[in-house]
Design a protein around this motif. Structure first.
Motif, PDB file in Angstrom:
ATOM      1  N   SER A 106       6.685  -5.616  10.032  1.00 60.78           N
ATOM      2  CA  SER A 106       6.120  -6.210  11.244  1.00 60.78           C
ATOM      3  C   SER A 106       5.372  -7.476  10.902  1.00 60.78           C
ATOM      4  N   GLY A 107       4.997  -8.184  11.915  1.00 59.12           N
ATOM      5  CA  GLY A 107       4.239  -9.417  11.727  1.00 59.12           C
ATOM      6  C   GLY A 107       3.363  -9.639  12.931  1.00 59.12           C
ATOM      7  N   CYS A 108       3.760 -10.587  13.768  1.00 60.57           N
ATOM      8  CA  CYS A 108       2.921 -10.990  14.898  1.00 60.57           C
ATOM      9  C   CYS A 108       2.825  -9.924  15.988  1.00 60.57           C
ATOM     10  N   GLY A 144       6.753 -10.911  19.223  1.00 60.91           N
ATOM     11  CA  GLY A 144       8.064 -11.523  19.438  1.00 60.91           C
ATOM     12  C   GLY A 144       8.223 -12.947  18.963  1.00 60.91           C
ATOM     13  N   ILE A 145       7.273 -13.460  18.176  1.00 57.50           N
ATOM     14  CA  ILE A 145       7.443 -14.857  17.789  1.00 57.50           C
ATOM     15  C   ILE A 145       7.769 -15.086  16.316  1.00 57.50           C
ATOM     16  N   CYS A 146       7.502 -14.109  15.448  1.00 57.13           N
ATOM     17  CA  CYS A 146       7.637 -14.431  14.024  1.00 57.13           C
ATOM     18  C   CYS A 146       8.927 -13.930  13.399  1.00 57.13           C
ATOM     19  N   CYS A 175       9.993  -8.643  12.124  1.00 57.72           N
ATOM     20  CA  CYS A 175      10.232  -7.216  12.350  1.00 57.72           C
ATOM     21  C   CYS A 175      11.702  -6.920  12.552  1.00 57.72           C
ATOM     22  N   GLN A 211      14.527  -7.413  17.349  1.00 52.79           N
ATOM     23  CA  GLN A 211      13.092  -7.537  17.084  1.00 52.79           C
ATOM     24  C   GLN A 211      12.449  -6.262  17.622  1.00 52.79           C
ATOM     25  N   CYS A 231       9.476  -5.296  17.810  1.00 49.26           N
ATOM     26  CA  CYS A 231       8.185  -5.378  18.497  1.00 49.26           C
ATOM     27  C   CYS A 231       8.324  -5.718  19.978  1.00 49.26           C
TER      28      CYS A 231
HETATM   29  S1  FES Z   1       6.548  -8.655  14.651  1.00 48.91           S
HETATM   30 FE1  FES Z   1       6.725 -10.791  14.978  1.00 48.91          FE
HETATM   31  S2  FES Z   1       8.599 -10.892  16.074  1.00 48.91           S
HETATM   32 FE2  FES Z   1       8.285  -8.791  15.904  1.00 48.91          FE
END
Ligand code: FES
Lengths: 351, 372
Positions: free
Chosen positions: A300-302, A305-307, A310, A337, A339
Motif C-alpha cells: 500500500s501507499g497513499c 488511488g494516486i500512488c 497497491c 488498485q 485501495c
Molecule cells: S495505495 Fe496509493 S494507489 Fe492505492
C-alpha cells in the motif's frame, strides 16, 4: 569461444549500450515481427463473411510455431486504446503457402473485441499473439466417417479442420438463425457441389433449435462417426448426454468457447489466493482494507488511488472502482488498485 | 503558513462542493480516455527512441563541431523527453489503463540513476500524498534547504544557493540520494539496515550502468571522437538535469505557493486534500512546446489534483480547473518559465538568511519544525 557465447557476449554489450532499455525496444521500432521478438502479428486484410462476421488475415511474427487444425489462438487487440485479449479459432489450413493465418470472428452484442475486429480493424494494425493451443483437433489416424456438428460461430474451428484434411465421408450439421447467417456458406456449398461434403443446415429461426434426437433422422449412422461438435453450451450438453446415453461418448469431441460472462454484483466472496484466505466483503470496502483486516500482507501507499503502490493482479471475478463505478473484470495481466477497488461479486486477488 | 490563510473565505460546504466539481472533471477525462491518448504516448515514446538513436549516431562523428552541436542538442532533448513526458508520467501510472505491459508503471525503467521503484515510493507516495506539508513532504527543499519563513534558520542555510545550484547540475544524483533518504540513513546504525543496503545496492547498480553507457561505451564506440563524445554526453546530462531541476522548482517553490503544517492534514476530507494541492502547486505558462518539454509539469496544479490522468489531457483540464479557481476566488499561481524560475531562486536566496522570528501561535510548532 563458441558462437553461442560470442552471441550472448555481443548481446550483453548491446544491452549495455541501450540501458535502461533493451535492444529489443529499439528493434521493435523497425521490425516488430522479427524472430526473437515478443510474438505479434500484423492484420493484412479483413474480409466480411456475413452481416456480423469477418475473417481477419494475420501475418504472424517469425516466432509463430504453427497450429494444428481445430486449435485456437489468444489475440491481444487494442480497443479504444486498451489492450484486451480474446481467443479465436484458427480457420486457415495448416499448409497455407503464404504463411498467413486467419481467424473468423462473429460480432457478439456488446462484445468489445469482436465488434472492433469485425467492423473497425484496419490492415496494418499490429496485434499481440500467443502460440496456438487447444486439443479440439483431429487424430493422427484418419477416421473412416466423420460428423461435424456445429452452431453459430462454432463452425470456425471445424472450418479449420475441413480446409485442412479431406476425409472420404464427411457429414456436417450446422445450425444458424437464417441462411444468410451461415458463415462460410458459399465455400460449404462448393464443397457440397464437389461431393466432398454432405451438409444439413438447420435454420433455427424457422426450424427451431435443433432437437438432438433428430440426428437419428438427419444422420442415421451418427453413432458410427467420429464427431467434432462446437457451439453453444446447450447444444454441447445435449450432445454429450445423447452420445454417452448411447454408449458412444468416446466418439464425441467437443469444444466450449470460454463462457466469459462475469456477473458484476455488489460485494462478494474475496479469495486471497497466495495467502489462502477467503472472506466475505461488501461492495463499499476497499479490497486493501478487506485484505488487511483478514491479515493478508497487502502492499500500500497513499491509500487514496494516486500512488499506484497497491496494484495487485486480479485473477478472477470483477471489482468496482469506488471513484468512478467502473467495473474491471479479471483477465490475464490485469492489475487493480486495491485501495480504490471493492468486490463486485466473487473475486480472486493474488496476495 | 503565511500569516493570512488564502482559503479562509471558504466554508466547509464550499470546500466539499469544490471537491465534487473536481471529481467531475476527473471522471470526464477517465470516461473519454481512448485510442487517441494511446496513440499519443506511443508516438512520443517512438519519437524519443528515434531521436536518441539518431543523436547518438551523429555523435560518433562528434570531433566535427557541427555534429557535436547537433548530437548534443538532440541527446539533451531525448533525455529530457525520457525523464519528463515519458518516465515521470508512466511511473505515475498515467498509462496503466492501456494494459500494455511495456508502457506500464510496474515495468518502466528510465534513463536516470534513481531506480523507478524507489522513485515511485518517494515521489508518488510520499510527495504526492503529503504535498507541501512541512516535515512530511521531503520534496520541500529536499532536506537541504529552508523554504519557509517559519522554518528554523541555521548557519548551514547560508550556503543554500550554492547547494541548490549543485543540486541542479547533478539533479539525478540528488534525487537518487533523496530517494534513499541518504541524510537520515547514513546516520548511526541505520547504515547497516539490510533494507537500506539493498536499496543502496540497487542505486549503485543503476549508476554503474548509466555511467558505463554514457561515459565509457558510447565514447569508446566513437573511436577518434572519444573525448568529444564524452563531453557531449556529459553536457546532455547537465542540460537535462538543470532543465528538470528548474521545472520542478517551479512546481512548488515560487512565491504565492502555500506550505502546510503537519497538524493541518489530520482527518483531511477529499475537498480539503484537493484544496491543499491547489494552493501548494504552481504552473508555468507557455507554448505547447514548453508544456511538452516540461512533461506537462507546467500544469503542475492539474497534475497534483489528478496525478494519474494522462499528461496530454492536462491542458484541457487546466481550462476547467482555472475556472474553479476563479469561482472560489483562489490564486492560480502561474507565469512564464523565466519569471517562475527567478521567483523560486529569489526565495532560495531570501531564506538563506535568517528572518525576524515569526509570531508563533502554536507552542509545539518549533519542535515540529526541528523534528522535520
Ligand atoms: S495505495 Fe496509493 S494507489 Fe492505492
Amino acid at each position: 569461444m563458441t558462437s553461442a557465447t560470442l552471441r550472448s557476449g555481443a548481446w550483453k554489450l548491446l544491452e549495455m549500450i541501450t540501458t535502461p532499455l533493451l535492444p529489443s525496444d529499439y528493434l521493435d521500432l523497425v521490425s516488430p515481427l522479427r524472430a526473437g521478438a515478443d510474438l505479434r502479428g500484423r492484420i493484412e486484410a479483413v474480409h466480411p463473411e456475413t452481416g456480423d462476421a469477418a475473417t481477419i488475415v494475420i501475418r504472424p511474427g517469425r516466432g509463430w510455431r504453427g497450429h494444428t487444425a481445430g486449435q485456437y489462438v489468444r489475440i491481444g487487440v487494442d480497443v479504444d486504446g486498451r489492450r484486451l485479449w480474446r481467443a479465436y479459432s484458427i480457420t486457415s489450413p495448416t499448409n497455407r503457402q503464404d504463411g498467413r493465418v486467419t481467424i473468423t470472428v462473429k460480432a457478439i452484442p456488446d462484445g468489445k473485441v469482436s465488434n472492433h475486429l469485425v467492423r473497425r480493424a484496419k490492415p496494418g494494425t499490429l496485434v499481440q499473439l500467443d502460440q496456438p493451443t487447444g486439443d479440439f483437433v483431429l487424430p493422427k489416424a484418419k477416421p473412416a466417417k466423420v460428423l461435424y456438428l456445429t452452431a453459430g460461430s462454432g463452425i470456425t474451428p471445424v472450418m479449420g479442420m475441413l480446409r485442412d484434411i479431406e476425409f472420404d465421408d464427411v457429414v456436417m450439421v450446422h445450425c444458424a438463425p437464417q441462411p444468410q447467417d451461415v458463415i462460410f456458406r458459399n465455400e460449404l456449398h462448393d464443397l457440397v457441389a464437389a461431393e466432398k461434403l454432405r451438409l444439413t443446415e438447420v435454420h433455427t429461426d424457422t426450424d427451431g433449435v435443433l432437437d438432438i434426437a433428430r440426428l437419428d433422422e438427419l444422420v442415421p449412422d451418427w453413432a458410427e462417426r467420429e464427431t467434432w461438435a462446437c457451439g453453444p453450451a446447450g447444444l454441447l450438453d445435449a450432445a454429450e448426454e445423447f452420445w454417452s446415453g448411447h454408449g458412444v461418448g468416446e466418439r464425441l469431441h467437443t469444444e466450449r468457447f470460454r463462457p466469459g460472462i462475469v456477473v458484476a454484483g455488489d460485494g462478494g466472496e474475496v479469495t486471497f489466493s497466495a495467502t489462502g484466505k477467503t472472506v466475505e466483503a461488501d461492495g463499499a470496502t476497499p479490497l486493501l482494507d478487506v485484505g488487511e483486516e483478514a491479515g493478508v500482507l497487502m502492499p500500500s501507499g497513499c491509500r487514496m488511488g494516486i500512488c499506484f503502490g497497491c496494484i495487485t493482479p486480479l485473477k478472477a471475478g470483477a471489482v468496482r472502482d469506488l471513484r468512478t463505478g467502473e467495473i474491471t473484470e479479471a483477465e490475464p495481466g490485469v492489475l487493480i488498485q486495491t485501495c480504490v477497488s471493492a468486490a463486485a461479486g466473487p473475486c480472486d486477488i493474488e496476495r | 503558513m503565511t500569516a493570512i490563510d488564502p482559503t479562509a473565505h471558504l466554508t466547509a460546504e464550499q470546500i466539499e462542493e469544490l471537491g465534487r466539481e473536481l471529481d467531475a472533471i476527473r471522471d470526464e477525462v477517465i470516461a473519454s480516455r481512448g485510442e487517441k491518448d494511446a496513440a499519443y504516448i506511443r508516438k512520443v515514446i517512438s519519437a524519443q527512441r528515434r531521436l536518441e538513436l539518431v543523436s547518438r549516431g551523429v555523435l560518433l562523428f562528434s570531433f566535427f563541431p557541427p555534429a557535436w552541436l547537433l548530437g548534443t542538442a538532440g541527446l539533451s532533448v531525448a533525455k529530457i523527453m525520457d525523464n519528463m513526458e515519458i518516465g515521470h508520467n508512466v511511473l505515475h501510472g498515467q498509462w496503466d489503463w492501456m494494459r500494455d505491459p511495456k508502457i506500464h508503471s510496474t515495468t518502466w525503467e528510465w534513463d536516470h540513476v534513481s531506480p523507478s521503484d524507489q522513485w515511485k515510493h518517494s515521489h508518488n507516495e510520499l510527495h504526492h500524498t503529503h504535498t507541501n506539508v512541512i516535515g512530511k513532504d521531503n520534496d520541500l527543499g529536499y532536506g537541504i534547504m529552508r523554504v519557509d519563513e517559519d522554518q528554523k534558520w541555521h548557519p548551514f542555510h547560508l550556503g543554500q544557493p550554492l547547494w541548490n545550484f549543485l543540486n541542479a547540475c547533478f539533479f539525478e544524483y540528488g534525487i537518487a540520494a533523496y530517494d534513499l533518504e541518504l541524510g537520515k540513513n547514513l546516520h548511526k546504525r541505520r547504515r547497516k539496515n539490510p533494507e537500506f543496503r539493498a536499496r543502496a545496492k540497487a542505486v549503485g547498480r543503476k549508476i554503474r550502468k548509466q555511467v558505463l553507457k554514457d561515459y565509457v561505451i558510447h565514447p569508446l564506440l566513437s573511436g577518434p571522437s572519444f573525448l568529444t563524445t564524452l563531453a557531449a554526453t556529459f553536457t546532455a546530462n547537465l542540460v537535462r538535469n538543470i532543465w528538470s531541476h528548474s521545472v520542478i522548482m517551479c512546481g512548488h517553490f515560487p512565491e504565492g505557493v502555500q506550505v502546510f503544517e503537519r497538524r493541518s492534514i489530520k482527518g483531511e476530507t477529499r475537498g480539503q486534500w484537493y484544496l491543499r494541492q491547489m494552493m501548494g502547486s504552481a504552473n508555468i505558462s507557455g507554448s505547447r512546446a514548453m508544456h511538452f518539454m516540461t512533461g506537462n509539469l507546467s500544469h503542475q496544479i492539474e497534475h497534483h489534483l489528478f496525478p494519474d490522468l494522462p499528461s496530454n489531457r492536462y491542458a484541457e483540464v487546466a481550462v476547467k480547473v482555472r475556472a474553479l479557481f476563479e469561482k472560489y476566488e483562489l490564486e492560480y499561481v502561474t507565469g512564464p518559465l523565466p519569471k517562475q524560475v527567478f521567483s523560486a531562486w529569489h526565495k532560495v536566496f531570501r531564506l538563506s538568511l535568517p528572518n525576524k522570528k515569526p509570531k508563533v501561535d502554536a507552542p509545539d510548532r518549533e519542535q515540529e519544525l526541528v523534528a522535520a
